[in-house]
Design a protein around this motif. Structure first.
Motif, PDB file in Angstrom:
ATOM      1  N   ILE A  28       0.840  -1.191   0.000  1.00 12.85           N
ATOM      2  CA  ILE A  28       0.000   0.000   0.000  1.00 12.85           C
ATOM      3  C   ILE A  28       0.877   1.244   0.000  1.00 12.85           C
ATOM      4  CG2 ILE A  28      -1.766   1.298   1.270  1.00 12.85           C
ATOM      5  CD1 ILE A  28      -2.772  -1.360   0.187  1.00 12.85           C
ATOM      6  N   GLN A  29       0.503   2.217  -0.802  1.00 13.24           N
ATOM      7  CA  GLN A  29       1.148   3.525  -0.781  1.00 13.24           C
ATOM      8  C   GLN A  29       0.070   4.570  -0.575  1.00 13.24           C
ATOM      9  OE1 GLN A  29       3.305   3.944  -4.452  1.00 13.24           O
ATOM     10  NE2 GLN A  29       5.089   2.871  -3.660  1.00 13.24           N
ATOM     11  N   MET A  30       0.405   5.615   0.168  1.00 13.05           N
ATOM     12  CA  MET A  30      -0.527   6.715   0.392  1.00 13.05           C
ATOM     13  C   MET A  30       0.145   8.029   0.075  1.00 13.05           C
ATOM     14  SD  MET A  30      -2.563   5.964   3.885  1.00 13.05           S
ATOM     15  CE  MET A  30      -3.958   4.883   3.880  1.00 13.05           C
ATOM     16  N   SER A  31      -0.598   8.891  -0.577  1.00 13.52           N
ATOM     17  CA  SER A  31      -0.155  10.254  -0.838  1.00 13.52           C
ATOM     18  C   SER A  31      -1.380  11.143  -0.674  1.00 13.52           C
ATOM     19  CB  SER A  31       0.421  10.369  -2.251  1.00 13.52           C
ATOM     20  OG  SER A  31       0.852  11.693  -2.491  1.00 13.52           O
ATOM     21  N   GLY A  32      -1.378  11.918   0.388  1.00 17.67           N
ATOM     22  CA  GLY A  32      -2.568  12.718   0.677  1.00 17.67           C
ATOM     23  C   GLY A  32      -3.740  11.791   0.948  1.00 17.67           C
ATOM     24  N   ASN A  33      -4.836  12.011   0.237  1.00 13.84           N
ATOM     25  CA  ASN A  33      -6.015  11.168   0.413  1.00 13.84           C
ATOM     26  C   ASN A  33      -6.137  10.090  -0.657  1.00 13.84           C
ATOM     27  OD1 ASN A  33      -6.688  12.555   2.693  1.00 13.84           O
ATOM     28  ND2 ASN A  33      -8.140  13.899   1.700  1.00 13.84           N
ATOM     29  N   THR A  34      -5.060   9.887  -1.417  1.00 19.32           N
ATOM     30  CA  THR A  34      -5.041   8.839  -2.437  1.00 19.32           C
ATOM     31  C   THR A  34      -4.294   7.628  -1.907  1.00 19.32           C
ATOM     32  OG1 THR A  34      -5.105  10.463  -4.215  1.00 19.32           O
ATOM     33  CG2 THR A  34      -4.351   8.257  -4.792  1.00 19.32           C
ATOM     34  N   THR A  35      -4.942   6.485  -1.973  1.00 23.35           N
ATOM     35  CA  THR A  35      -4.354   5.216  -1.547  1.00 23.35           C
ATOM     36  C   THR A  35      -4.180   4.341  -2.772  1.00 23.35           C
ATOM     37  OG1 THR A  35      -5.393   5.367   0.621  1.00 23.35           O
ATOM     38  CG2 THR A  35      -4.695   3.169  -0.094  1.00 23.35           C
ATOM     39  N   THR A  36      -2.970   3.795  -2.946  1.00 22.38           N
ATOM     40  CA  THR A  36      -2.666   2.954  -4.096  1.00 22.38           C
ATOM     41  C   THR A  36      -2.279   1.561  -3.622  1.00 22.38           C
ATOM     42  OG1 THR A  36      -1.895   4.880  -5.335  1.00 22.38           O
ATOM     43  CG2 THR A  36      -1.219   2.724  -6.162  1.00 22.38           C
ATOM     44  N   ILE A  37      -2.872   0.571  -4.264  1.00 20.35           N
ATOM     45  CA  ILE A  37      -2.518  -0.827  -4.011  1.00 20.35           C
ATOM     46  C   ILE A  37      -1.563  -1.238  -5.119  1.00 20.35           C
ATOM     47  CG2 ILE A  37      -3.356  -3.191  -3.769  1.00 20.35           C
ATOM     48  CD1 ILE A  37      -6.088  -1.957  -3.010  1.00 20.35           C
ATOM     49  N   ILE A  38      -0.356  -1.637  -4.731  1.00 24.50           N
ATOM     50  CA  ILE A  38       0.685  -2.015  -5.680  1.00 24.50           C
ATOM     51  C   ILE A  38       0.604  -3.516  -5.938  1.00 24.50           C
ATOM     52  CG2 ILE A  38       3.171  -2.009  -6.134  1.00 24.50           C
ATOM     53  CD1 ILE A  38       1.901   0.801  -5.785  1.00 24.50           C
ATOM     54  N   ASN A  39       0.496  -3.897  -7.189  1.00 28.95           N
ATOM     55  CA  ASN A  39       0.498  -5.308  -7.549  1.00 28.95           C
ATOM     56  C   ASN A  39       1.952  -5.735  -7.729  1.00 28.95           C
ATOM     57  OD1 ASN A  39       0.375  -7.828  -8.754  1.00 28.95           O
ATOM     58  ND2 ASN A  39      -1.354  -7.299 -10.070  1.00 28.95           N
ATOM     59  N   PRO A  40       2.507  -6.530  -6.798  1.00 32.37           N
ATOM     60  CA  PRO A  40       3.927  -6.890  -6.882  1.00 32.37           C
ATOM     61  C   PRO A  40       4.269  -7.764  -8.092  1.00 32.37           C
ATOM     62  CG  PRO A  40       2.864  -8.050  -5.073  1.00 32.37           C
ATOM     63  CD  PRO A  40       1.854  -7.107  -5.643  1.00 32.37           C
ATOM     64  N   LYS A  41       3.279  -8.431  -8.675  1.00 32.40           N
ATOM     65  CA  LYS A  41       3.533  -9.294  -9.829  1.00 32.40           C
ATOM     66  C   LYS A  41       3.362  -8.559 -11.152  1.00 32.40           C
ATOM     67  CE  LYS A  41       2.196 -13.435  -7.371  1.00 32.40           C
ATOM     68  NZ  LYS A  41       1.250 -14.534  -7.257  1.00 32.40           N
ATOM     69  N   GLN A  42       2.593  -7.493 -11.147  1.00 32.98           N
ATOM     70  CA  GLN A  42       2.287  -6.751 -12.370  1.00 32.98           C
ATOM     71  C   GLN A  42       2.312  -5.264 -12.042  1.00 32.98           C
ATOM     72  OE1 GLN A  42       2.000  -8.906 -14.926  1.00 32.98           O
ATOM     73  NE2 GLN A  42       1.667  -7.258 -16.353  1.00 32.98           N
ATOM     74  N   ALA A  43       3.471  -4.645 -12.125  1.00 34.81           N
ATOM     75  CA  ALA A  43       3.642  -3.252 -11.685  1.00 34.81           C
ATOM     76  C   ALA A  43       2.690  -2.278 -12.389  1.00 34.81           C
ATOM     77  CB  ALA A  43       5.081  -2.817 -11.902  1.00 34.81           C
ATOM     78  N   LYS A  44       2.291  -2.586 -13.596  1.00 41.66           N
ATOM     79  CA  LYS A  44       1.384  -1.685 -14.334  1.00 41.66           C
ATOM     80  C   LYS A  44      -0.076  -1.877 -13.934  1.00 41.66           C
ATOM     81  CE  LYS A  44       4.408  -1.416 -18.319  1.00 41.66           C
ATOM     82  NZ  LYS A  44       4.570  -1.664 -19.747  1.00 41.66           N
ATOM     83  N   ASP A  45      -0.339  -2.823 -13.053  1.00 41.19           N
ATOM     84  CA  ASP A  45      -1.710  -3.144 -12.664  1.00 41.19           C
ATOM     85  C   ASP A  45      -2.047  -2.589 -11.284  1.00 41.19           C
ATOM     86  OD1 ASP A  45      -4.216  -4.260 -13.064  1.00 41.19           O
ATOM     87  OD2 ASP A  45      -3.652  -6.185 -12.179  1.00 41.19           O
ATOM     88  N   ASN A  46      -1.545  -1.407 -10.943  1.00 42.65           N
ATOM     89  CA  ASN A  46      -1.818  -0.778  -9.652  1.00 42.65           C
ATOM     90  C   ASN A  46      -3.218  -0.171  -9.660  1.00 42.65           C
ATOM     91  OD1 ASN A  46       0.805  -1.447  -9.023  1.00 42.65           O
ATOM     92  ND2 ASN A  46       1.601   0.571  -9.502  1.00 42.65           N
ATOM     93  N   LYS A  47      -3.832  -0.110  -8.491  1.00 42.39           N
ATOM     94  CA  LYS A  47      -5.172   0.464  -8.339  1.00 42.39           C
ATOM     95  C   LYS A  47      -5.107   1.608  -7.339  1.00 42.39           C
ATOM     96  CE  LYS A  47      -7.041  -2.885 -10.758  1.00 42.39           C
ATOM     97  NZ  LYS A  47      -7.263  -2.725 -12.143  1.00 42.39           N
ATOM     98  N   SER A  48      -5.666   2.751  -7.701  1.00 44.61           N
ATOM     99  CA  SER A  48      -5.680   3.925  -6.819  1.00 44.61           C
ATOM    100  C   SER A  48      -7.106   4.305  -6.469  1.00 44.61           C
ATOM    101  CB  SER A  48      -4.981   5.111  -7.486  1.00 44.61           C
ATOM    102  OG  SER A  48      -3.610   4.852  -7.632  1.00 44.61           O
ATOM    103  N   PHE A  49      -7.281   4.749  -5.234  1.00 41.78           N
ATOM    104  CA  PHE A  49      -8.588   5.144  -4.728  1.00 41.78           C
ATOM    105  C   PHE A  49      -8.436   6.436  -3.929  1.00 41.78           C
ATOM    106  CE2 PHE A  49      -8.210   0.564  -4.962  1.00 41.78           C
ATOM    107  CZ  PHE A  49      -9.331   0.198  -5.694  1.00 41.78           C
ATOM    108  N   ASN A  50      -9.450   7.281  -3.966  1.00 41.39           N
ATOM    109  CA  ASN A  50      -9.454   8.516  -3.187  1.00 41.39           C
ATOM    110  C   ASN A  50     -10.471   8.388  -2.059  1.00 41.39           C
ATOM    111  OD1 ASN A  50      -7.551  10.026  -4.706  1.00 41.39           O
ATOM    112  ND2 ASN A  50      -9.084  10.261  -6.296  1.00 41.39           N
ATOM    113  N   PHE A  51     -10.063   8.810  -0.857  1.00 41.00           N
ATOM    114  CA  PHE A  51     -10.919   8.770   0.317  1.00 41.00           C
ATOM    115  C   PHE A  51     -10.941  10.154   0.955  1.00 41.00           C
ATOM    116  CE2 PHE A  51      -9.256   4.487  -0.265  1.00 41.00           C
ATOM    117  CZ  PHE A  51     -10.401   3.724  -0.190  1.00 41.00           C
ATOM    118  N   ASP A  52     -11.919  10.388   1.796  1.00 43.24           N
ATOM    119  CA  ASP A  52     -11.995  11.663   2.512  1.00 43.24           C
ATOM    120  C   ASP A  52     -10.847  11.797   3.502  1.00 43.24           C
ATOM    121  OD1 ASP A  52     -14.510  12.726   1.398  1.00 43.24           O
ATOM    122  OD2 ASP A  52     -15.390  10.961   2.380  1.00 43.24           O
ATOM    123  N   TYR A  53     -10.486  10.686   4.137  1.00 45.81           N
ATOM    124  CA  TYR A  53      -9.404  10.685   5.124  1.00 45.81           C
ATOM    125  C   TYR A  53      -8.556   9.438   4.931  1.00 45.81           C
ATOM    126  CZ  TYR A  53     -12.647  13.938   7.310  1.00 45.81           C
ATOM    127  OH  TYR A  53     -13.503  14.977   7.539  1.00 45.81           O
TER     128      TYR A  53
END
Length: 66
Positions: A28-53
C-alpha cells in the motif's frame, strides 16, 4: 435522505505477528487522500482510490508520503 453525505476513511494498519513472521511486504502507498494498491507481480496493474481521510498506522514509513 436529501442532502445526506458520507465521509469515508481508510487506515493502513501495522502487520500482525503472522505477517511479520512471513516477512510480508506492504503493498500500500498513500499520498494525501489517495491510496494505491501495488500489484507486486504486475507493476502496471496498480489500483488507486481517493478517500476523505487516509491514516498511515503501518510500522514502516515505506510507501507513505504526505
Amino acid at each position: 435522505m436529501a442532502g445526506a453525505s458520507v465521509k469515508v476513511a481508510v487506515r493502513v494498519r501495522p502487520f500482525n505477528s503472522r505477517e511479520m513472521a512471513k516477512e510480508s511486504k506492504c503493498i500500500i502507498q498513500m499520498s494525501g487522500n489517495t491510496t494505491t494498491i501495488i500489484n507486486p507481480k504486475q507493476a502496471k496493474d496498480n489500483k488507486s482510490f481517493n478517500f476523505d481521510y487516509s491514516y498511515w498506522s503501518h510500522t514502516s514509513r515505506e510507501g507513505h508520503s504526505v
